[in-house]
Motif scaffolding. Sequence first.
Motif, PDB file in Angstrom:
ATOM      1  N   GLU A  48     -62.509  16.490 -14.698  1.00 26.02           N
ATOM      2  CA  GLU A  48     -63.523  17.487 -14.339  1.00 26.02           C
ATOM      3  C   GLU A  48     -64.096  17.272 -12.948  1.00 26.02           C
ATOM      4  O   GLU A  48     -64.021  16.168 -12.409  1.00 26.02           O
ATOM      5  N   SER A  49     -64.707  18.324 -12.425  1.00 29.39           N
ATOM      6  CA  SER A  49     -65.331  18.226 -11.111  1.00 29.39           C
ATOM      7  C   SER A  49     -66.414  17.134 -11.124  1.00 29.39           C
ATOM      8  O   SER A  49     -67.205  17.058 -12.063  1.00 29.39           O
ATOM      9  N   THR A  74     -64.890  13.348  -0.668  1.00 27.80           N
ATOM     10  CA  THR A  74     -65.639  13.100  -1.909  1.00 27.80           C
ATOM     11  C   THR A  74     -67.073  13.581  -1.729  1.00 27.80           C
ATOM     12  O   THR A  74     -67.497  13.833  -0.604  1.00 27.80           O
ATOM     13  N   GLY A  75     -67.800  13.690  -2.819  1.00 28.59           N
ATOM     14  CA  GLY A  75     -69.209  14.051  -2.687  1.00 28.59           C
ATOM     15  C   GLY A  75     -69.776  14.579  -3.973  1.00 28.59           C
ATOM     16  O   GLY A  75     -69.054  14.752  -4.953  1.00 28.59           O
ATOM     17  N   THR A  80     -62.790  19.054  -4.590  1.00 27.92           N
ATOM     18  CA  THR A  80     -61.348  19.219  -4.782  1.00 27.92           C
ATOM     19  C   THR A  80     -61.082  20.536  -5.494  1.00 27.92           C
ATOM     20  O   THR A  80     -61.354  20.663  -6.683  1.00 27.92           O
ATOM     21  N   LYS A 156     -67.162   5.398 -13.208  1.00 25.28           N
ATOM     22  CA  LYS A 156     -68.581   5.130 -12.886  1.00 25.28           C
ATOM     23  C   LYS A 156     -69.229   4.157 -13.873  1.00 25.28           C
ATOM     24  O   LYS A 156     -70.416   4.301 -14.208  1.00 25.28           O
TER      25      LYS A 156
HETATM   26  N1  LIG Z   1     -71.026   4.327  -8.603  1.00 24.59           N
HETATM   27  C1  LIG Z   1     -69.917   5.038  -8.669  1.00 24.59           C
HETATM   28  N2  LIG Z   1     -69.853   6.241  -8.095  1.00 24.59           N
HETATM   29  C2  LIG Z   1     -68.698   6.911  -8.141  1.00 24.59           C
HETATM   30  C3  LIG Z   1     -67.551   6.410  -8.808  1.00 24.59           C
HETATM   31  N3  LIG Z   1     -66.568   7.317  -8.707  1.00 24.59           N
HETATM   32  C4  LIG Z   1     -67.083   8.349  -7.995  1.00 24.59           C
HETATM   33  N4  LIG Z   1     -68.360   8.129  -7.676  1.00 24.59           N
HETATM   34  C5  LIG Z   1     -69.274   9.040  -6.950  1.00 24.59           C
HETATM   35  O1  LIG Z   1     -69.314  10.281  -7.649  1.00 24.59           O
HETATM   36  C6  LIG Z   1     -69.358  11.390  -6.763  1.00 24.59           C
HETATM   37  C7  LIG Z   1     -68.192  12.332  -7.046  1.00 24.59           C
HETATM   38  O2  LIG Z   1     -66.995  11.672  -6.782  1.00 24.59           O
HETATM   39  P1  LIG Z   1     -65.660  12.410  -6.298  1.00 24.59           P
HETATM   40  O3  LIG Z   1     -64.638  11.356  -6.122  1.00 24.59           O
HETATM   41  O4  LIG Z   1     -65.922  13.298  -5.144  1.00 24.59           O
HETATM   42  O5  LIG Z   1     -65.335  13.269  -7.601  1.00 24.59           O
HETATM   43  P2  LIG Z   1     -64.188  14.356  -7.828  1.00 24.59           P
HETATM   44  O6  LIG Z   1     -63.750  14.229  -9.226  1.00 24.59           O
HETATM   45  O7  LIG Z   1     -63.140  14.219  -6.788  1.00 24.59           O
HETATM   46  O8  LIG Z   1     -64.991  15.699  -7.642  1.00 24.59           O
HETATM   47  P3  LIG Z   1     -64.414  17.173  -7.322  1.00 24.59           P
HETATM   48  O9  LIG Z   1     -63.545  17.054  -6.119  1.00 24.59           O
HETATM   49  O10 LIG Z   1     -65.619  18.005  -7.042  1.00 24.59           O
HETATM   50  O11 LIG Z   1     -63.691  17.656  -8.528  1.00 24.59           O
HETATM   51  C8  LIG Z   1     -69.305  10.798  -5.347  1.00 24.59           C
HETATM   52  O12 LIG Z   1     -70.609  10.765  -4.846  1.00 24.59           O
HETATM   53  C9  LIG Z   1     -68.778   9.402  -5.551  1.00 24.59           C
HETATM   54  O13 LIG Z   1     -69.265   8.488  -4.604  1.00 24.59           O
HETATM   55  C10 LIG Z   1     -67.652   5.104  -9.444  1.00 24.59           C
HETATM   56  O14 LIG Z   1     -66.701   4.591 -10.069  1.00 24.59           O
HETATM   57  N5  LIG Z   1     -68.853   4.483  -9.342  1.00 24.59           N
END
Ligand SMILES: Nc1nc2c(ncn2[C@@H]2O[C@H](COP(=O)(O)OP(=O)(O)OP(=O)(O)O)[C@@H](O)[C@H]2O)c(=O)[nH]1
Length: 398
Positions: A48-49, A74-75, A80, A156
């Motif tokens: 998921e997003s 990322t953000g 994505t 996370k």
């Molecule tokens: N503390 C922590 N933060 C994380 C972790 N993985 C991702 N994040 C944070 O979560 C947020 C979203 O992470 P992304 O990697 O952009 O997530 P995504 O699944 O690619 O999101 P979309 O592209 O919108 O679908 C960012 O601010 C990251 O820094 C983790 O394992 N630990």
Amino acid sequence: MDNPHDDEQIAEIAEELQTNGCAAAAAKIKTYLDELDNVQLNIAITGESGSGKSTFVNAFRGIHNSDKTRAAPTGVKETTTDIRPYPHPYHPNVTLWDLPGVGTTKFPADKYLKLVEFERYDFFIMISADRFRENDVKLAQEIQKMKKKFYFVRSKIDHNIRDEKESQGSEFNEEETLKEIREDCIQGLKGRVESPQVFLVASFKLHLYDFRLLEKTLEEELPEHKKNALLLALPNASLEIIIKKKEALQSRIKYLAGMSALGAFAPVPGLSFGADMLMMVTTITQYQATFGLDSKSLHCLAQTVGMPLDELRAVMTSPLAGKEITKELIIKVLCSSMIELSLMAAEEGSRFIPFFGIPVAMTLSFVSTYKSLNMFLNMLAEDAQKVFEKALGLITTV
Ligand SMILES: Nc1nc2c(ncn2[C@@H]2O[C@H](COP(=O)(O)OP(=O)(O)OP(=O)(O)O)[C@@H](O)[C@H]2O)c(=O)[nH]1
Ligand SMILES: [Mg+2]
């Protein structure tokens, strides 16, 4: 021999040498090594997003989220929305595919696998920052029908641990918390997905929790010829990975030494020294990058663990530490290591000579290349271990 496949390769090379001579045998070795470097591994990352897909893609490739040129964006906002391939920076045969979440307007659940061209991927990693949802389960079932492997990653985890610690105070038990999260995720998948397994991961701290278990499971379940591709591209998340990388690189040295002995790198027979040096520069540069000791990788590690780069650099003791690999540097190190090299047991390398069928006059070149590459590999593997231990706070003094 190092692996059963080597016996076969070496016998074929020896036969080529007997039948068609040095150049043909050297060409055969080159083809074999090129094939190893070109084994394609395509890993699909879905979820998921906001679940942490792009962050996982970056962490796996040893790239910090803040690296504007190489990182997947990322953000906290949705970022994505399309399929994006991210080849590993130093092993471009390994690509992580950052896929959009299932069930968006552009990628509806019923057409998802077709739209993302599922045949392309060796396996899928499904990421969730929470329990797995209906769409994840459905997708897993579909992937299973297509006879592809998938792995559930609960991301996370560092956040959960921090939150639980705060709320439970002195009652907090990390093992118990991890077990609860794992069981909670598995519960939602039971009966719907065959023997569900969920790996708990914190992408900024891959050395903690289940990343190593995920790595081992992937390694075990991949076909033999893809294992090495995965291994060399893995982030240094444990000392064990560093050792396995060293072994994988080590198993290639006899072939490089064989090529050197057969004059493969020499434009003119008898003028092999300079040409061998170029091979050495390329190979040792690869070692440095594979162990994450090049300046970009060290910089990323320093950022990830929040440690000054100089502190990480200071623990490396090899004469290659923190330096760009050049011909001059290699010659300098070789000259100052003459005694060490002469004391290094030659048997290990020499045992391959009769198998390759390399003529006696060329054995010196084989043995010296074999010993030199081993020495450089050992130096860099040791540096990699020290840097890893320092980054984890296991080495406190510089
Ligand atoms: N503390 C922590 N933060 C994380 C972790 N993985 C991702 N994040 C944070 O979560 C947020 C979203 O992470 P992304 O990697 O952009 O997530 P995504 O699944 O690619 O999101 P979309 O592209 O919108 O679908 C960012 O601010 C990251 O820094 C983790 O394992 N630990
Ligand atoms: Mg993303």
